[in-house]
Write an enzyme that holds these catalytic residues in place. Structure first.
Site, PDB file in Angstrom:
ATOM      1  N   HIS A  74      48.370  35.932   4.446  1.00 26.13           N
ATOM      2  CA  HIS A  74      49.413  35.845   5.034  1.00 26.13           C
ATOM      3  C   HIS A  74      50.600  35.137   4.412  1.00 26.13           C
ATOM      4  CE1 HIS A  74      52.408  33.316   8.051  1.00 26.13           C
ATOM      5  NE2 HIS A  74      52.547  34.786   8.406  1.00 26.13           N
ATOM      6  N   GLU A  77      51.888  37.847   2.209  1.00 30.21           N
ATOM      7  CA  GLU A  77      52.968  38.692   2.771  1.00 30.21           C
ATOM      8  C   GLU A  77      54.201  38.309   2.878  1.00 30.21           C
ATOM      9  OE1 GLU A  77      54.054  38.936   7.297  1.00 30.21           O
ATOM     10  OE2 GLU A  77      51.947  38.881   7.358  1.00 30.21           O
ATOM     11  N   HIS A  78      54.579  36.926   3.150  1.00 31.15           N
ATOM     12  CA  HIS A  78      55.684  36.371   3.142  1.00 31.15           C
ATOM     13  C   HIS A  78      56.251  36.411   1.651  1.00 31.15           C
ATOM     14  CE1 HIS A  78      56.222  33.729   6.913  1.00 31.15           C
ATOM     15  NE2 HIS A  78      54.944  34.517   7.011  1.00 31.15           N
ATOM     16  N   GLU A 154      55.944  27.971  10.881  1.00 36.85           N
ATOM     17  CA  GLU A 154      55.203  29.058  11.457  1.00 36.85           C
ATOM     18  C   GLU A 154      53.807  28.598  12.258  1.00 36.85           C
ATOM     19  OE1 GLU A 154      53.699  33.686  11.302  1.00 36.85           O
ATOM     20  OE2 GLU A 154      54.497  32.551   9.412  1.00 36.85           O
TER      21      GLU A 154
END
Length: 445
Positions: A74, A77-78, A154
């Site tokens: 993840h 992904e950022h 997040e």
């Protein structure tokens, strides 16, 4: 010139284009090409629309991470939005904003997807930008440090939303410290520990053509998409490598019955009662889907009627299923006032037990099938959902079922099928997770 044939088995030969589904009058035709290097391209034509969705599916998710890499998928992904050899982060976002397009990505347990939705005339731009991000990103220490704070925010946002947090806590309760039990976001400790070498190494080892599936749907021409993708991946497709096989089966991740209570000063209690389900290729998944619809999939479902309509005990209550390569999950979620949690939990247990013992009624069978058919077909009305269906199917399934095939599988489910899967899945020992102001109390199954 590429040969074109009808696919009778999953073919891997680079340079051949296959028609997976012929469609009708040019609509719904699904075609597949394998490029050198094992890069797969699948497209579906929707000639009556003026848009196109383009996505790159990567065969890596959070369950592929080692403990020390938790959250890396993840996090990466950022980072792929931060810039490439040809574009800055602003260049990437401005390019799609300038044409009114949508650019985004998501990470799941077993795959990651980067996608854009644009006007059909702007498809070349979408292909170039998304392919550039996935194949040629430049990850710097400065970007790593900046995005670390974003990921930590997040995680904090997830922790502040108990209706979201309860799903991660339930996964941990059910699967423990196995990869499926860990949160996709990682933890504060794991994200703070990830360094530049670890993240870039993860990128270089995982984001390779054999692990990628290119999917496009909308007013698109397959040969043109192949041409655009070949150009976008120029210099990266020279290896004589076959595509990576779909993620099917593997070592079964066992479930763990038990109770997990997460004390939190909230106005509402959030709970999930569930167990291990079936894998995404298990033939019982069709029957479990119909059972799920009847038990907690809509406003006429047992759980909604008993808990919300008749007693007003909760605003949100539903059941759900999730499927993975080797296993799956069945769960019942409810959010209610803390003082009503025992009553809600008792009804959930009772309805699950009744379904395990007696299945569902003929009327519920008809409604459940209708709900699944309608939600699936209505969910395929836009280019993004069509792109997701063909991309995900190519990456993680052994075949791409046509819409008619899926509907036929749903229609073929019988009451006996549902009784069998209900007895097998719902009669297992359950796992319970509760989040709320319960510092000094215990719950039992």
């Amino acid at each position: 010139m590429r040969a074109e044939v009808t696919l009778s088995a999953r073919a891997q030969e680079p340079g051949t284009t296959y028609t997976l589904h012929p469609g009708a009058d040019g609509a719904g035709t699904v075609r597949r090409t394998v490029l050198p290097g094992g890069l797969r391209i699948v497209t579906e034509t929707m000639p009556t629309v003026r848009s196109a969705a383009f996505g790159i599916w990567v065969g890596v998710g959070s369950r592929d991470e080692a403990v020390e890499d938790a959250g890396a998928t993840h996090y990466l992904e950022h980072l792929l939005f931060k810039g490439t050899e040809r574009r800055s982060a602003l260049d990437i976002s401005a390019a799609l904003d300038a044409v009114g397009g949508d650019l985004n990505a998501f990470t799941a347990k077993e795959y990651t997807c980067y996608y854009a939705r644009v006007l059909d005339a702007d498809l070349p731009l979408a292909v170039d930008v998304v392919s550039d991000m996935v194949s040629s990103s430049v990850i710097t220490q400065a970007d790593l440090d900046t995005e670390r704070d974003v990921v930590l925010e997040e995680i904090s946002m997830r922790d502040d939303d108990p209706s979201d947090l309860v799903h991660d806590e339930f996964s941990y309760a059910l699967y423990g410290d196995a990869p499926l039990g860990r949160p996709i976001l990682g933890t504060v400790e794991s994200i703070n520990a990830l360094g530049l070498d670890a993240v870039t190494g993860y990128y270089k080892q995982r984001y390779l053509p054999p692990n990628l599936v290119i999917a496009a749907a909308g007013n698109v021409d397959h040969d043109k998409v192949v041409e655009l993708v070949t150009k976008a991946f120029d210099g990266k497709l020279s290896d004589d490598v076959l595509p990576s096989p779909p993620r099917i089966g593997g070592s079964l991740t066992p479930g763990r019955p038990g109770v997990r209570v997460v004390p939190k000063d909230t106005e509402q209690a959030n709970l999930i009662l569930g167990t291990v389900g079936v894998s995404r290729t298990d033939e019982r998944r069709w029957a479990l889907g119909v059972l799920n619809a009847a038990l907690g999939g809509g406003m006429s479902s047992r759980l909604f009627q008993e808990i919300r309509e008749k007693r007003g005990l909760a605003y949100s209550v539903y059941s759900y299923t999730s499927q993975y390569a080797d296993t799956g999950t069945f769960g019942v979620y409810a959010g209610c006032q803390p003082g009503k949690v025992d009553e809600v939990l008792a009804i959930c247990r009772d309805e699950v037990a009744k379904a395990a013992a007696s299945g569902i009624t003929p009327e519920e069978l008809v409604r459940g099938k209708g709900q699944l058919r309608g939600s699936m077909v209505l969910g395929l009305e836009d280019t993004g959902s069509r792109m997701s269906r063909i991309g995900k199917s190519e990456l993680v399934y052994e075949e791409l079922l046509s819409v008619d095939d899926v509907l036929a599988h749903i229609d073929a489910v019988t009451l006996d099928d549902i009784s069998a899967v209900a007895a097998e899945v719902l009669d297992q020992q359950m796992t319970l997770t509760v989040i709320g102001p319960f510092e000094d109390r215990t719950f039992s199954l």
